[in-house]
Design an enzyme around this catalytic site. Structure first.
Site, PDB file in Angstrom:
ATOM      1  CB  ALA A 251      -0.904   0.004   1.230  1.00 54.96           C
ATOM      2  CE  LYS A 252      -1.875   6.939  -1.907  1.00 53.99           C
ATOM      3  NZ  LYS A 252      -2.852   7.600  -2.784  1.00 53.99           N
TER       4      LYS A 252
END
Ligand code: GLU
Length: 478
Positions: A251-252
């Site tokens: 995830a970012k």
């Protein structure tokens, strides 16, 4: 029956590395079986979808070396390939379900649904309580004709189980008591993901739905929708999610997930594609290096395993090194030009520094951070933390700014400056003080060309990565 598969990205952000992963397996499966690979844009979320995001996704997929047989840019026999241009079809199809009783109009207001949820608080599953499901047909028609707002919901079976036959997992069973009467059509007349996705897969003749595991919980709804429409369902294949070494989903917030980052960071597209091909899949034994053509030749889902594949930047870099070494010198020169040593990028740098040099030989040292990857902040530790702040304050501020800039669609100098000033105000920092910290985080220098021009040239992905790494570095300082 000829194979037709698709990817269906939503154009709501950066081109995600997971999109390339799912696209790769769809592409390879299609080519293996002489089928067609389709690209469809799922832009039903009107507030979050943008044309720039769509363009960036197409560009990034082409960069990794994938191409599609039908899509919004090239058309095809089942177009349009953008859901926003297919609105009429969803309305026609959903009307059939209301007619047959497989779906119903729900007139409940937001307030009523809120009260319903509050009353059910504490229960493990809170779905719609079915008030409107029991409305007589005539009553429903009358209220709709009188202009009352409504959504259309799927009348899910309330007992028993819905079985999803997944090629990789076998039969996955879902208890129908745990599945909501899914909204199919919103009160503004737009379809939800579920309706649009199923209608399009059917109308586009999709034979195999190969998508990420995170959609598996939606699939029982889709299975029931196919049943309600009396359409044959495609085969379901849910690919294991890419994970961090600690098994959390990539995830970012933790890793760069944008394909644009990998491009900027100097990865070769064929190395990235090869690495993605090893995610959950193996060509033979522990062999890791193979070309796209070899993957197609050998492809079968039987060689796919479900233990969450770890997307490891260190391994990816090692694979990239192999590919880079195998190129001949002329190839490397041309790759470097395509990367950052070409006219386009240099043309953007020159205006930033030309007034600051006396001789050309100063150009390279002065612009070094425009070409480097992650930076080292050790020499700047003192300067990064102004006297009146703690390292943690500065770290929180940088990490907060990363989030704030993420919401910023426009990465131009003016937009960046406005967003950074607004953020400074929000956290009660002097703008100047914040600018200095951002400058050091983004470049590891105290003096640079104008800050926001510099950030704009570095680009969103590199800036995000550096601010985050600097924030994390400061967090580790005591
Ligand atoms: N629009 C969904 C996405 O963004 C598509 C999921 C699917 O493939 O059904 O990934």
């Amino acid at each position: 029956m000829s194979v037709r598969v698709r990817i269906a990205p939503s154009p709501t952000g950066d081109p995600h590395v997971g999109t390339a992963y799912v696209a790769l397996f769809n592409y390879v499966f299609a080519k293996k079986h002489g089928g067609r690979f389709i690209l469809r844009i799922e832009d039903t979320d009107r507030a979050r979808s943008t044309a720039e995001s769509e363009a960036a996704i197409l560009r990034a997929l082409r960069w990794v070396g994938l191409s599609w047989d039908e899509g919004p840019d090239i058309g095809g026999p089942c177009g349009p390939y953008r859901q926003s241009e297919r609105g009429a079809m969803y309305k026609t199809e959903v009307a059939k379900l209301v007619e047959s009783g497989a779906a119903y109009r729900c007139f409940c207001t937001a307030e009523r649904l809120e009260r319903m949820r509050a009353a059910a608080k504490g229960k493990s599953f809170v779905g719609y309580d079915g008030l409107c499901r029991g409305l007589a047909r005539a009553e429903s028609e009358r209220r709709a004709a009188a202009g009352e707002a409504f959504v259309v919901r799927l009348a899910m079976p309330k007992t028993g189980q819905t079985v999803v036959a997944d090629r990789l997992r076998g039969e996955v069973r879902f208890d129908n008591t745990q599945i909501d009467d899914q909204i199919l059509l919103k009160s503004d007349g737009f379809p939800t993901y579920h309706l649009a996705n199923v209608v399009d897969d059917h109308r586009m003749g999709i034979t195999h739905v190969i998508r990420a595991e995170e959609w598996l919980t939606s699939t029982p709804k889709h299975v029931e929708l196919y049943r309600a429409f009396d359409w044959p369902a495609p085969e379901w294949i849910h690919l294991p999610l890419l994970r961090n070494a600690d098994k959390s989903k990539i995830a970012k917030r933790k890793n760069p997930v944008s394909l644009d980052y990998y491009r900027a960071a100097g990865f070769l597209p064929e190395a990235l594609l090869n690495y993605l091909g090893t995610m959950g899949w193996s060509i033979a034994g522990d062999r890791e290096k193979f070309t796209l053509a070899e993957m197609i030749e050998a492809f079968t889902f039987d060689r796919m395993s479900l233990g969450g594949p770890v997307f490891d930047l260190v391994k990816l870099a090692a694979m990239n090194a192999d590919y880079l070494r195998a190129l001949d010198d002329d190839d490397v020169v041309s790759r470097l030009r395509q990367w950052r040593l070409g006219d386009d990028y240099l043309r953007r740098l020159v205006p930033l520094v030309r007034q600051r040099v006396q001789r050309m030989d100063e150009f390279v040292p002065m612009t070094e951070y425009f070409f480097s990857g992650d930076l080292d902040y050790a020499a700047l530790a003192q300067d990064l933390v102004p006297g009146n702040r703690t390292a943690k304050d500065v770290a929180d501020c940088l990490l907060g700014l990363v989030e704030a800039l993420d919401g910023e669609r426009d990465f131009s100098p003016a937009a960046l400056e406005a967003a950074t000033r607004a953020f400074a105000e929000k956290v009660a920092w002097e703008a100047k003080e914040l600018f200095m910290v951002v400058r050091m985080a983004a470049t590891a220098r105290k003096a640079t060309p104008p800050l926001f021009e510099t950030l704009a040239v570095l680009g969103r992905d590199v800036v995000r990565r550096r601010l985050r790494l600097c924030g994390e570095y400061l967090k580790r300082l005591r």
